[in-house]
Design a protein around this motif. Structure first.
Motif, PDB file in Angstrom:
ATOM      1  N   LYS A   1     113.637 -21.107 -58.553  1.00  0.00           N
ATOM      2  CA  LYS A   1     112.723 -22.379 -58.712  1.00  0.00           C
ATOM      3  C   LYS A   1     112.841 -23.063 -60.156  1.00  0.00           C
ATOM      4  O   LYS A   1     113.151 -22.440 -61.180  1.00  0.00           O
TER       5      LYS A   1
ATOM      6  N   ASP B   1     112.134 -27.685 -55.210  1.00  0.00           N
ATOM      7  CA  ASP B   1     112.205 -26.209 -54.990  1.00  0.00           C
ATOM      8  C   ASP B   1     112.106 -25.890 -53.313  1.00  0.00           C
ATOM      9  O   ASP B   1     112.649 -24.938 -52.894  1.00  0.00           O
ATOM     10  N   CYS B   2     111.298 -26.514 -52.887  1.00  0.00           N
ATOM     11  CA  CYS B   2     111.201 -26.726 -51.298  1.00  0.00           C
ATOM     12  C   CYS B   2     112.322 -26.919 -50.634  1.00  0.00           C
ATOM     13  O   CYS B   2     112.842 -26.456 -49.922  1.00  0.00           O
ATOM     14  N   GLN B   3     112.979 -27.905 -51.070  1.00  0.00           N
ATOM     15  CA  GLN B   3     114.218 -28.541 -50.514  1.00  0.00           C
ATOM     16  C   GLN B   3     115.408 -27.515 -50.741  1.00  0.00           C
ATOM     17  O   GLN B   3     116.156 -27.181 -49.822  1.00  0.00           O
TER      18      GLN B   3
ATOM     19  N   GLU C   1     115.160 -24.344 -51.230  1.00  0.00           N
ATOM     20  CA  GLU C   1     115.043 -23.027 -50.506  1.00  0.00           C
ATOM     21  C   GLU C   1     115.195 -23.533 -49.044  1.00  0.00           C
ATOM     22  O   GLU C   1     115.936 -22.735 -48.434  1.00  0.00           O
ATOM     23  N   GLN C   2     114.856 -24.441 -48.479  1.00  0.00           N
ATOM     24  CA  GLN C   2     115.263 -24.865 -47.148  1.00  0.00           C
ATOM     25  C   GLN C   2     116.935 -24.988 -46.846  1.00  0.00           C
ATOM     26  O   GLN C   2     117.140 -24.418 -45.846  1.00  0.00           O
TER      27      GLN C   2
END
Length: 133
Positions: free
Chosen positions: A9, A16-18, A20-21
């Motif tokens: 992160k 962070d979301c992108q 992770e995806q």
């Protein structure tokens, strides 16, 4: 095995979301290759990766420019090289080359590269975002 973990992160929720995806998709690509999934599944994962990676890189580069992050040019150059590698891997899949060799390339030049890129370059953006808040 899942590559994403909280140590990756950078503190910017959308990035962070992108990240992770993207790592989850690369993990799926590896899993699909290692378990000899069909060509259709590999193409679907690669199609998603190409689309999503372009959107992510464009967004991240615009953030770096907006917050005047000093590694913005390095980041853009690194992204360009990654896109060439992604195209190379896609081409090898299309040509039905040995999945064993492609797996090694995906692990080293996509997954490992992406993790190192997050840790060495993307994390630098965080302090510039905080300065502007």
């Amino acid at each position: 095995m899942r590559t994403w973990n909280d140590s990756l992160k950078i503190g910017i929720p959308l990035l962070d979301c992108q990240h992770e995806q993207l790592l989850d998709q690369m993990d799926q690509l590896l899993e699909a290759m290692e378990s000899q999934k069909g060509e259709q599944e590999l193409r679907a994962i690669m199609g998603f990766l190409k689309m999503y990676i372009n959107n992510h890189f464009n967004y991240e580069e615009s953030c770096m420019a907006l917050y005047k992050c000093p590694v913005a040019c390095n980041n853009k150059d690194a992204h360009a090289k990654f896109l060439i590698t992604l195209q190379d891997i896609n081409h090898k899949i299309e040509l039905k080359q040995s999945l064993e060799l492609i797996v090694t390339q995906v692990k080293q030049e996509l997954l490992d590269w992406f993790v190192n890129h997050i840790k060495s370059i993307d994390t630098r953006l965080q302090s510039y975002v905080k300065k502007s808040e």
